[in-house]
Write an enzyme that holds these catalytic residues in place. Structure first.
Site, PDB file in Angstrom:
ATOM      1  N   GLY A  25      -1.022  -4.788  -5.252  1.00  0.00           N
ATOM      2  CA  GLY A  25      -2.471  -4.908  -5.053  1.00  0.00           C
ATOM      3  C   GLY A  25      -3.209  -3.792  -5.764  1.00  0.00           C
ATOM      4  N   ALA A  26      -2.905  -3.633  -7.062  1.00  0.00           N
ATOM      5  CA  ALA A  26      -3.390  -2.449  -7.784  1.00  0.00           C
ATOM      6  C   ALA A  26      -4.742  -2.651  -8.458  1.00  0.00           C
ATOM      7  CB  ALA A  26      -2.358  -2.031  -8.831  1.00  0.00           C
ATOM      8  N   ARG A  63      -7.710  -3.426  -7.372  1.00  0.00           N
ATOM      9  CA  ARG A  63      -8.979  -3.045  -6.720  1.00  0.00           C
ATOM     10  C   ARG A  63      -8.684  -2.216  -5.460  1.00  0.00           C
ATOM     11  NH1 ARG A  63      -9.794  -7.233  -2.592  1.00  0.00           N
ATOM     12  NH2 ARG A  63      -8.542  -9.078  -3.082  1.00  0.00           N
ATOM     13  N   GLY A 116      -5.304   3.126 -20.148  1.00  0.00           N
ATOM     14  CA  GLY A 116      -4.848   3.312 -21.528  1.00  0.00           C
ATOM     15  C   GLY A 116      -3.453   2.775 -21.734  1.00  0.00           C
ATOM     16  N   ASN A 118       1.269  -1.257  -1.057  1.00  0.00           N
ATOM     17  CA  ASN A 118      -0.136  -1.086  -0.669  1.00  0.00           C
ATOM     18  C   ASN A 118      -0.754  -2.367  -0.109  1.00  0.00           C
ATOM     19  OD1 ASN A 118      -2.980   0.064  -0.880  1.00  0.00           O
ATOM     20  ND2 ASN A 118      -3.081  -1.605  -2.379  1.00  0.00           N
ATOM     21  N   TYR A 174      -1.607  -7.689  12.892  1.00  0.00           N
ATOM     22  CA  TYR A 174      -1.683  -6.537  11.971  1.00  0.00           C
ATOM     23  C   TYR A 174      -0.954  -5.335  12.584  1.00  0.00           C
ATOM     24  CZ  TYR A 174      -3.990  -3.066   8.890  1.00  0.00           C
ATOM     25  OH  TYR A 174      -4.272  -2.060   7.985  1.00  0.00           O
ATOM     26  N   ALA A 208       2.788  -5.980  12.640  1.00  0.00           N
ATOM     27  CA  ALA A 208       3.391  -5.899  11.309  1.00  0.00           C
ATOM     28  C   ALA A 208       3.467  -4.450  10.817  1.00  0.00           C
ATOM     29  CB  ALA A 208       2.592  -6.746  10.322  1.00  0.00           C
ATOM     30  N   LYS A 209       2.402  -3.684  11.024  1.00  0.00           N
ATOM     31  CA  LYS A 209       2.397  -2.301  10.519  1.00  0.00           C
ATOM     32  C   LYS A 209       3.397  -1.436  11.305  1.00  0.00           C
ATOM     33  CE  LYS A 209      -0.975  -2.113   7.281  1.00  0.00           C
ATOM     34  NZ  LYS A 209      -0.644  -2.030   5.843  1.00  0.00           N
TER      35      LYS A 209
END
Ligand SMILES: NC(=O)c1ccc[n+]([C@@H]2O[C@H](COP(=O)([O-])OP(=O)(O)OC[C@H]3O[C@@H](n4cnc5c(N)ncnc54)[C@H](OP(=O)(O)O)[C@@H]3O)[C@@H](O)[C@H]2O)c1
Length: 236
Positions: free
Chosen positions: A11-12, A14, A50, A86, A153, A156-157
């Site tokens: 999930g990079a 945003r 870059g 993430n 949630y 799961a966490k």
């Protein structure tokens, strides 16, 4: 500090994932920018970073796609040294109003995806005898109490924390560390109806990134199986 290291951040494109990617790139790592639907955001992040970045698509709900993602990154960029799990979808809804599909999505998105991503990268890390896995938790992950509005949630966490500690133990002989970083209330997130943060402000991306950078650094070689709560004292 991270020259020669390959990092996969799920999930990079945003949010927190994007900021972690920029921070690791700034320190010299090559970044595998993972996205699901918004390729345009991944492309603009690649432009920002870059040459030390490549873009990869994968649905992290699908085991085969995860293994294929890791296979492609390894072939094109080199074996993954740093994995940041993430991606972790959130729901704020009374538990009895949650549909099975919603429940399943939250559990699979937060727990199963990190399990499979970790399984996919560990053989390469074991070969190198070096690796860093960081799972993103949340402020109250260590609390085994009732959570009527965030039930799947929280389950799961907390499950992910158990997996974190399990992998920390089994992977320590290979010099792979596995830790969790748990953000508090972020400005961008959904908020509970009433809350008061003792530090008097929201958790920023930078607050979370500082903990991640420390855990990746050589100074944290002996730190594994831990959970750093970056919560400004909220709900502790
Ligand atoms: N925000 C908060 O207040 C807060 C507080 C505590 C902890 N956290 C944790 O911090 C982490 C980051 O949270 P976040 O809100 O920035 O992001 P997030 O909602 O967990 O993830 C968004 C990212 O996941 C990707 N994605 C969506 N569905 C996917 C799928 N099926 N397969 C693969 N990727 C998929 C999106 O890609 P596309 O854009 O391409 O679809 C996007 O890059 C999470 O683990 C969250 O639980 C957040």
């Amino acid at each position: 500090m991270l020259e020669g290291k390959v990092a996969l951040i799920t999930g990079a494109n945003r949010g927190l994932g994007k900021e972690i990617s920029l921070a690791l790139a700034k320190r010299g790592a090559s970044i595998a920018i993972h996205y699901f639907k918004n390729r345009n955001l991944a492309e603009s992040l690649k432009k920002q970073i870059g040459k030390n970045a490549e873009i990869y698509h994968a649905d992290l709900m699908d085991e085969k796609e995860i293994f294929e993602l890791v296979r492609r990154i390894s072939a094109e960029m080199g074996e993954i040294d740093i994995l940041i799990n993430n991606f972790g979808p959130f729901i704020y809804k009374k538990w009895e109003e949650i549909s099975f599909e919603e429940w399943d999505y939250i559990i699979r998105g937060n727990l199963n995806s990190a399990f499979i991503c970790s399984k996919a990268v560990i053989p390469g890390m074991r070969r190198k005898k070096w690796g860093r896995i960081i799972n993103i938790g949340y402020n109250r992950v260590e609390q085994i109490v009732a959570f009527p509005n965030i039930t799947p949630y929280a389950i799961a966490k907390t499950g992910l924390l158990i997996l974190t500690r399990t992998m920390a133990k089994t992977e320590a002989p290979y010099k792979i560390t596995v830790n969790m970083v748990s953000p508090g209330l972020m400005e961008e997130g959904i908020k509970p109806e009433e809350f008061e943060i003792p530090m008097g402000r929201y958790c920023s991306f930078e607050d979370v990134i500082e903990a991640i950078i420390f855990l990746i650094s050589d100074g944290a070689n002996y730190i594994t199986g831990t959970n750093i709560i970056v919560g400004g004292g909220w709900k502790i």
